[in-house]
Write an enzyme that holds these catalytic residues in place. Sequence first.
Site, PDB file in Angstrom:
ATOM      1  N   ASP A   1     -12.956 -67.384 -32.124  1.00 39.26           N
ATOM      2  CA  ASP A   1     -13.769 -67.328 -33.345  1.00 39.26           C
ATOM      3  C   ASP A   1     -14.569 -68.620 -33.520  1.00 39.26           C
ATOM      4  O   ASP A   1     -14.019 -69.656 -33.895  1.00 39.26           O
ATOM      5  CB  ASP A   1     -12.835 -67.085 -34.549  1.00 39.26           C
ATOM      6  CG  ASP A   1     -13.595 -66.937 -35.871  1.00 39.26           C
ATOM      7  OD1 ASP A   1     -14.802 -67.237 -35.909  1.00 39.26           O
ATOM      8  OD2 ASP A   1     -12.958 -66.524 -36.856  1.00 39.26           O
TER       9      ASP A   1
ATOM     10  N   ASP B   1     -13.810 -60.529 -46.046  1.00 44.01           N
ATOM     11  CA  ASP B   1     -13.735 -61.710 -45.184  1.00 44.01           C
ATOM     12  C   ASP B   1     -14.274 -62.863 -46.029  1.00 44.01           C
ATOM     13  O   ASP B   1     -15.480 -62.954 -46.271  1.00 44.01           O
ATOM     14  CB  ASP B   1     -14.590 -61.471 -43.930  1.00 44.01           C
ATOM     15  CG  ASP B   1     -14.731 -62.724 -43.065  1.00 44.01           C
ATOM     16  OD1 ASP B   1     -14.104 -63.754 -43.383  1.00 44.01           O
ATOM     17  OD2 ASP B   1     -15.482 -62.662 -42.069  1.00 44.01           O
TER      18      ASP B   1
ATOM     19  N   GLU C   1      -7.195 -63.376 -39.915  1.00 53.10           N
ATOM     20  CA  GLU C   1      -8.512 -63.008 -39.394  1.00 53.10           C
ATOM     21  C   GLU C   1      -8.440 -62.424 -37.968  1.00 53.10           C
ATOM     22  O   GLU C   1      -9.058 -61.386 -37.710  1.00 53.10           O
ATOM     23  CB  GLU C   1      -9.449 -64.224 -39.444  1.00 53.10           C
ATOM     24  CG  GLU C   1      -9.843 -64.567 -40.882  1.00 53.10           C
ATOM     25  CD  GLU C   1     -10.377 -65.975 -41.061  1.00 53.10           C
ATOM     26  OE1 GLU C   1     -10.615 -66.672 -40.053  1.00 53.10           O
ATOM     27  OE2 GLU C   1     -10.553 -66.388 -42.229  1.00 53.10           O
TER      28      GLU C   1
ATOM     29  N   LYS D   1     -13.668 -73.185 -48.822  1.00 48.22           N
ATOM     30  CA  LYS D   1     -12.469 -72.722 -48.097  1.00 48.22           C
ATOM     31  C   LYS D   1     -11.719 -73.888 -47.457  1.00 48.22           C
ATOM     32  O   LYS D   1     -10.503 -73.847 -47.317  1.00 48.22           O
ATOM     33  CB  LYS D   1     -12.915 -71.721 -47.031  1.00 48.22           C
ATOM     34  CG  LYS D   1     -11.781 -71.033 -46.280  1.00 48.22           C
ATOM     35  CD  LYS D   1     -12.365 -69.973 -45.360  1.00 48.22           C
ATOM     36  CE  LYS D   1     -11.307 -69.293 -44.524  1.00 48.22           C
ATOM     37  NZ  LYS D   1     -11.884 -68.228 -43.684  1.00 48.22           N
TER      38      LYS D   1
END
Length: 618
Positions: free
Chosen positions: A211, A23, A187, A87
Site C-alpha cells: 500500500d 476508507d 485495510e 489520521k
Amino acid sequence: MAKISINIATGSLQQAEMIVGIDLGTTNSLVAIIHPESKQPTALKEFDSSSLVPSVVHFDALGNAEVGELAKNYLESDPGNTIFSAKRLMGKSFNDLKSNANFFTYKVIDDDADRLVKVQVGNQFYSPIELSSFILKELKNRAEHILKTPVSKAVITVPAYFNDAQRQATRDAGKLAGLDVLRIVNEPTAASLAYGIGLNKDEEKTIAVYDLGGGTFDISILRIAGGIFEVLSTNGDTYLGGDDLDRALMEFWLNQIGIPFHEIKNDKSALQSLRLLAEEAKKTLSSSNSFEGVWNDNRVTITVDEFNSIITPLVNRTIDSCSKALADAGLSVDQIDAVIMVGGSTRVPLVKSSIGAFFKQTVNDSVNPDEVVALGAAIQADILAGNNKDFLLLDITPLSLGIETMGGLMDVLIPRNAKIPNKAGRQYTTQKDGQGSMRISVFQGERDLVQHNRKLAEFNFTGIPGMPAGMPKVEVSFLINADGILSVTAKELRSGVEQSIEVKPQYGLTDEEVEAMLMDSITHAKEDMVTRALVEARTEGEQILSVTEKFIAKNTSLLTKEELIATASAMQNLQMALTMDDKNLIQTKIEELNEISRPFAERAMDAAVGGALKGKQV
Ligand code: AMP
C-alpha cells in the site's frame, strides 16, 4: 425479519438499513456500498466527480468547518487553519510525534508532551477524533445524499498496525459523526476481500498487500484460511509516499534549470505551482514516456527513464520493508500466492514492475487502487448485514498482554500474535489475611519484568470478602473483541464480586516502537530469564516463610522443641538467602526448610495453609 423499503426516487427495492464501508485515509477518504441491484461493491460519487474526498478540514474565520476538495484549496493559502493528515495524530501524544513535528503546518499542541495531542485553530482546540469526525460526517452526508436514505451504520478501515488506542479513537470519531461503527477492519484485509481473496471458505492463501499512498507506505502479509484473515506481519514507513516522488521530481527540475532550492524556498506560490506541475508530470509518466511543461517561464522536461532513476531509491526503501515483513512472517517470496496493489502511487509503472520482480510474480492491480480498501470495507459491511454469513475476520495481537504479579513479574494472559477476537483467564489469590482489594495492572510487551513493558491500565479490584490469605479465588479475564479492544474483568469466584474495565491506553505505539520492544525482548531474553527465575524463587521463599511463621504461631503445641529450633534456624537461613541475588541458594534453603517442616506440616495441614500454598499472588 429484515425490513424492505422502496426508494421513491428510483422505484428500486432497498434494504431498510444500508451499512456502508469507509476508507478513512491519511490523504483521501471514501465511502462504498454493495450496490443493491448489481450486488457489486461500488464507490459512491456525485455524478462524474471523483469518489475521493480529500481528508482535509479547513476552518474559516467563524470556525465553520469545510471538508474535502474545498478545504484542500486552502492548504497553501491558509495553512494554519487547514488540517491535513489528521489520521497521523490519532491516539498519539506530542512525544510520539515530535520527531516529525515539522511535518505539520498547523499548530499541534505540545504543552503536555505525554497527553493526547490537540490541534489549535484560532482559539479553538480540536482532538484528532473530532477532526476525523468532520471527515466521517462529510462521507455520511455524501452517502445519504447519493443514496437518498439515512445512513447510520458503517465499517471503517484502519492500518493493520493501528493499536488499541488508535482503533478506539477511530471508533469514537465514527460515533461523533453519528455513525454506529459495526466493525473496525484492517485495510489489507479489506483490500484482499475486494480482490475476492478469502471469500471462498475452502481457499488457503498467503498474500502480500503493498500500500503506497500519498504520504504513507505499508506492507502487510496475510494468511487466509477457512474464511479467516490473519495478519502475519506488517512493516512500512509512515512518512513515505507519492508526495516524496513529487519532491524528487521538483528537485530534479530545479537542478535542470539551475535554481538552488534555498533561493525559492520562501516563495510559497512558486513552490506550490512547481509541486502541482511535478504531480501532473508524475501522473502523466504513468502512461506516457515523457513530460514537458513550463514553470516560471522555464521549460522543464523529464523522460520516464530519468523519472525512474530519481525514484529508484524510494522504491528500494519499500522493497527493504517487504523483505523485513517477509522475514517477520517467517516466509520466503515463493510462499506468497498473490500480491495486491493499494494506493494511488502504485499506478507508477516502476513500482509495479519492481514489486512484481521482488515477489517473482505479476501483481494484482485490476481494482482501482484508490478505491480497493473502501470496496473491501463495503463487502465486510455486507457480510455484517447478514448477506454473507460464513465469514469471520481475524487479526492478531502485535504484543503480549498480561498483568503484573508478585515481584513485578509480567504474567502473560494473551501472547503476542494471538488471534483476535480472543479470551483468556487465570486465577490469582491474595497475599495477606483479610485483604479486601487487589491492584490489577495491565501491561503490554515481551519483557519478563513489567517495568520494561508498557502499562495500559490499572484498577483496584475492591470488595473481596475478608478471608485468610490464599483463600479468595480471583479470576482475571482478558477479552479482546473483534476490533482489537481489550476489556479486563476481575471476579472473586467464592463471592461472585466482579469488576471490569475497558482498556483505552493513553497514547499509542508507533510501528517502530512495537519493533523496538520486540528487539529489546530478544536482546534481553537471557538476563530476563535469570531475573524472572530469581524473582520467582524470592516470591516463593517469602511465601513459605510467611506460611511457616503463621503455622508455627498456631500450632506450637504440636511441635517438639527440636523441631522448633531446627525450623527457626532454617527460616533464618532462608531469610538470609533472600537478601542475595542467588536463585540456587534460595531454592536450596527453601528445600531445607521444607524438609524440616514437612513431617509436622503433614500432621496438621489445614485447609487455609493448603490454600495459601496454591495459586499465584498479584
Ligand atoms: P492515496 O493516498 O492512495 O489517495 O494516493 C494518492 C497518491 O497517489 C498521490 O501521491 C497521487 O499523486 C498519486 N497518484 C494518483 N494517481 C497517480 C498516477 N496516475 N500515477 C502516479 N501517481 C498517482
